[in-house]
Design an enzyme around this catalytic site. Structure first.
Site, PDB file in Angstrom:
ATOM      1  CB  ALA A 122      33.792   4.390   5.283  1.00 28.14           C
ATOM      2  CB  CYS A 123      34.918   1.300   0.645  1.00 26.24           C
ATOM      3  SG  CYS A 123      34.509  -0.050   1.764  1.00 26.24           S
ATOM      4  CE1 TYR A 152      30.109  -0.978  -2.487  1.00 21.84           C
ATOM      5  CE2 TYR A 152      31.622  -0.273  -0.768  1.00 21.84           C
ATOM      6  CZ  TYR A 152      30.336  -0.375  -1.257  1.00 21.84           C
ATOM      7  OH  TYR A 152      29.284   0.124  -0.524  1.00 21.84           O
ATOM      8  CE  LYS A 156      29.058   2.543  -2.969  1.00 23.92           C
ATOM      9  NZ  LYS A 156      27.657   2.726  -3.369  1.00 23.92           N
ATOM     10  CG  ASN A 181      31.215  -0.905   8.705  1.00 28.79           C
ATOM     11  OD1 ASN A 181      31.207  -1.627   7.711  1.00 28.79           O
ATOM     12  ND2 ASN A 181      32.331  -0.547   9.321  1.00 28.79           N
ATOM     13  CD  GLU A 194      26.858 -13.250   5.307  1.00 24.17           C
ATOM     14  OE1 GLU A 194      26.387 -13.035   4.189  1.00 24.17           O
ATOM     15  OE2 GLU A 194      27.380 -14.323   5.635  1.00 24.17           O
ATOM     16  CB  ALA A 196      31.365  -7.303  10.921  1.00 19.24           C
ATOM     17  CB  THR A 224      39.153  -0.581  15.494  1.00 19.57           C
ATOM     18  OG1 THR A 224      40.123   0.022  14.630  1.00 19.57           O
ATOM     19  CG2 THR A 224      39.809  -1.033  16.784  1.00 19.57           C
ATOM     20  NE  ARG A 225      36.181  -2.314   9.208  1.00 21.65           N
ATOM     21  CZ  ARG A 225      37.449  -2.724   9.196  1.00 21.65           C
ATOM     22  NH1 ARG A 225      38.267  -2.353  10.155  1.00 21.65           N
ATOM     23  NH2 ARG A 225      37.907  -3.485   8.226  1.00 21.65           N
TER      24      ARG A 225
HETATM   25  P1  NAD Z   1      21.620  -3.881  -0.327  1.00 25.92           P
HETATM   26  O1  NAD Z   1      22.457  -4.835  -1.101  1.00 25.92           O
HETATM   27  O2  NAD Z   1      20.773  -4.418   0.762  1.00 25.92           O
HETATM   28  O3  NAD Z   1      20.707  -3.005  -1.292  1.00 25.92           O
HETATM   29  C1  NAD Z   1      21.114  -2.636  -2.586  1.00 25.92           C
HETATM   30  C2  NAD Z   1      19.970  -2.960  -3.516  1.00 25.92           C
HETATM   31  O4  NAD Z   1      20.331  -2.532  -4.829  1.00 25.92           O
HETATM   32  C3  NAD Z   1      19.687  -4.465  -3.605  1.00 25.92           C
HETATM   33  O5  NAD Z   1      18.352  -4.744  -3.231  1.00 25.92           O
HETATM   34  C4  NAD Z   1      19.936  -4.804  -5.051  1.00 25.92           C
HETATM   35  O6  NAD Z   1      19.033  -5.759  -5.588  1.00 25.92           O
HETATM   36  C5  NAD Z   1      19.750  -3.446  -5.718  1.00 25.92           C
HETATM   37  N1  NAD Z   1      20.418  -3.404  -7.003  1.00 25.92           N
HETATM   38  C6  NAD Z   1      21.667  -3.831  -7.304  1.00 25.92           C
HETATM   39  N2  NAD Z   1      21.902  -3.691  -8.608  1.00 25.92           N
HETATM   40  C7  NAD Z   1      20.764  -3.175  -9.145  1.00 25.92           C
HETATM   41  C8  NAD Z   1      20.375  -2.839 -10.453  1.00 25.92           C
HETATM   42  N3  NAD Z   1      21.212  -3.014 -11.490  1.00 25.92           N
HETATM   43  N4  NAD Z   1      19.142  -2.333 -10.647  1.00 25.92           N
HETATM   44  C9  NAD Z   1      18.281  -2.173  -9.622  1.00 25.92           C
HETATM   45  N5  NAD Z   1      18.586  -2.495  -8.366  1.00 25.92           N
HETATM   46  C10 NAD Z   1      19.813  -2.985  -8.129  1.00 25.92           C
HETATM   47  O7  NAD Z   1      22.650  -2.793   0.241  1.00 25.92           O
HETATM   48  P2  NAD Z   1      22.417  -1.614   1.290  1.00 25.92           P
HETATM   49  O8  NAD Z   1      23.169  -1.988   2.501  1.00 25.92           O
HETATM   50  O9  NAD Z   1      20.977  -1.281   1.393  1.00 25.92           O
HETATM   51  O10 NAD Z   1      23.224  -0.434   0.584  1.00 25.92           O
HETATM   52  C11 NAD Z   1      22.576   0.645  -0.092  1.00 25.92           C
HETATM   53  C12 NAD Z   1      23.640   1.602  -0.622  1.00 25.92           C
HETATM   54  O11 NAD Z   1      24.448   2.072   0.446  1.00 25.92           O
HETATM   55  C13 NAD Z   1      24.601   0.970  -1.640  1.00 25.92           C
HETATM   56  O12 NAD Z   1      24.954   1.923  -2.603  1.00 25.92           O
HETATM   57  C14 NAD Z   1      25.818   0.663  -0.794  1.00 25.92           C
HETATM   58  O13 NAD Z   1      26.998   0.605  -1.561  1.00 25.92           O
HETATM   59  C15 NAD Z   1      25.820   1.844   0.159  1.00 25.92           C
HETATM   60  N6  NAD Z   1      26.545   1.564   1.397  1.00 25.92           N
HETATM   61  C16 NAD Z   1      26.057   0.677   2.302  1.00 25.92           C
HETATM   62  C17 NAD Z   1      26.778   0.404   3.462  1.00 25.92           C
HETATM   63  C18 NAD Z   1      26.270  -0.577   4.487  1.00 25.92           C
HETATM   64  O14 NAD Z   1      26.950  -0.770   5.503  1.00 25.92           O
HETATM   65  N7  NAD Z   1      25.133  -1.230   4.299  1.00 25.92           N
HETATM   66  C19 NAD Z   1      27.987   1.054   3.705  1.00 25.92           C
HETATM   67  C20 NAD Z   1      28.466   1.946   2.758  1.00 25.92           C
HETATM   68  C21 NAD Z   1      27.727   2.229   1.618  1.00 25.92           C
END
Ligand code: NAD
Length: 337
Positions: A122-123, A152, A156, A181, A194, A196, A224-225
């Site tokens: 959503a970013c 970021y 994306k 989120n 981490e 919110a 809000t979120r």
């Molecule tokens: P996370 O940080 O827990 O997991 C991402 C993983 O990618 C990590 O374990 C990290 O070690 C690994 N990683 C990073 N760089 C790497 C590399 N060069 N080679 C191999 N592994 C690598 O994050 P998440 O919450 O599980 O998010 C997963 C995906 O979802 C990401 O693309 C994130 O941007 C997207 N996303 C997550 C959220 C959320 O709220 N969690 C929201 C929007 C988008």
């Protein structure tokens, strides 16, 4: 997808969403899975020993080729990311994740991957559409004209375009979800990355365990979120991958709350009431954001629906156990006490 449909590559499998995805794929009967992350195995939130686990840095092109060999389906969940505190202070690191998706797409083309999922966010949405707490939920078209979260969000948006052009020019069936989120157990709850819900669970638990009945909230608490529980994220991710949806689509809950309301819920789960202080200088992101789920309802006949209260209870319980695992009292408080 049927369970014999070839090898599945999960990138970022040591992370929060990737770990849950591998666990769910196994539960559904998929066995031919390659799980990849750059972190040492002992730092993976979940590691399934019945799949092929590899430690690779996927910013590196040859690592992406190693990971993608013989693969039919790629889920790219690997990125250098975190909550607002991380992404507002590490823009270059966030943008470098472009190397992961770019090299993975190139490897997917080389090894004739059938389907490729990209985890967007959503970013990507234009900041000017998120300036009030009283939000109009974001539709997919609101990403343009583009003015996403600096660093970021631009990564994306760029990677979404790469996926689109690899589909148009090279015929790889790329699919993209814009996550809003995501929260749940087996994720980051301290250390600076981490988000919110986990941060607030941790702060409430800390206050409870220390007896210091105070909590610091980032911002004035009225931003809000919406927050999506991990089980909905994992289901939506697989359904979007299997669908015909060629354009990025929102994957998020539309249960909108203020940060103060989020704290109210966590306090209720923890059975405490805390004195709130507001840090107006802390990173706080956009003023308001919600997910418009019209498209996902139309195309998948489904939308994330886990109630925030229910998901937070499971998340709180897991974080409580982690923080208290030294052997102190691990019993959950009686609700409302
Ligand atoms: P996370 O940080 O827990 O997991 C991402 C993983 O990618 C990590 O374990 C990290 O070690 C690994 N990683 C990073 N760089 C790497 C590399 N060069 N080679 C191999 N592994 C690598 O994050 P998440 O919450 O599980 O998010 C997963 C995906 O979802 C990401 O693309 C994130 O941007 C997207 N996303 C997550 C959220 C959320 O709220 N969690 C929201 C929007 C988008």
């Amino acid at each position: 997808m049927d369970t014999n449909s070839g090898k599945i590559l999960v990138c970022g499998a040591g992370g929060f969403i990737g770990g849950h995805l591998v666990a769910d794929l196994l539960k559904l009967g998929y066995t031919d899975i390659r799980a990849v992350d750059q972190k040492p195995f002992k730092e993976w939130y979940q590691q399934a020993h019945e799949v092929e686990n590899l430690r690779l840095d996927l910013q590196d092109k040859s690592a992406c080729e190693r990971a993608s060999r013989d693969v039919r389906t790629v889920y790219n969940l690997a990125a250098d990311m975190g909550g607002m505190g991380f992404i507002e202070n590490n823009r270059a690191l966030c943008m470098l994740s472009v190397l992961i998706n770019t090299h993975l797409l190139m490897a997917a083309q080389k090894f004739n991957v059938d389907r490729f999922f990209y985890a967007s966010s959503a970013c990507v949405y234009a900041a000017e559409k998120q300036v009030t707490a009283d939000v109009v939920a974001l539709k997919e078209a609101d990403a343009y004209p583009a003015m996403p979260e600096d660093g970021y969000g631009w990564e994306k948006l760029f990677s979404e375009r790469m996926c689109r052009h690899f589909r148009e020019d090279f015929g790889i069936a790329t699919r993209m979800a814009r996550y809003h989120n995501v929260y749940g157990p087996f994720g980051t709850y301290d250390g600076g990355r981490e988000k919110a819900p986990a941060a607030i669970c941790r702060k409430v638990i800390q206050a409870k365990l220390s007896g210091k009945r105070e909590i610091e909230i980032w911002g004035d608490g009225s931003q809000t979120r919406s927050f999506m529980y991990i089980d909905d994220c994992v289901k939506g991710t697989q359904d979007i991958l299997a669908s015909d949806l060629e354009e990025p689509i929102n994957l998020g809950s539309n249960e909108l709350v203020t940060i103060n309301q989020l704290v109210d819920i966590v306090e209720e789960i923890g059975g405490v009431k805390l004195k709130r202080t507001y840090n107006l200088k802390a990173p706080k992101g956009v003023r308001g954001r919600n997910s418009d789920n019209t498209l996902i309802r139309k195309y998948l006949g489904w939308e994330p629906s886990t109630k925030l209260r229910d998901g937070l209870e499971k998340t709180y319980r897991w974080i409580y156990d982690q923080m208290n695992s030294a052997g102190a009292d691990t019993t959950m408080p009686v609700l409302g006490v």
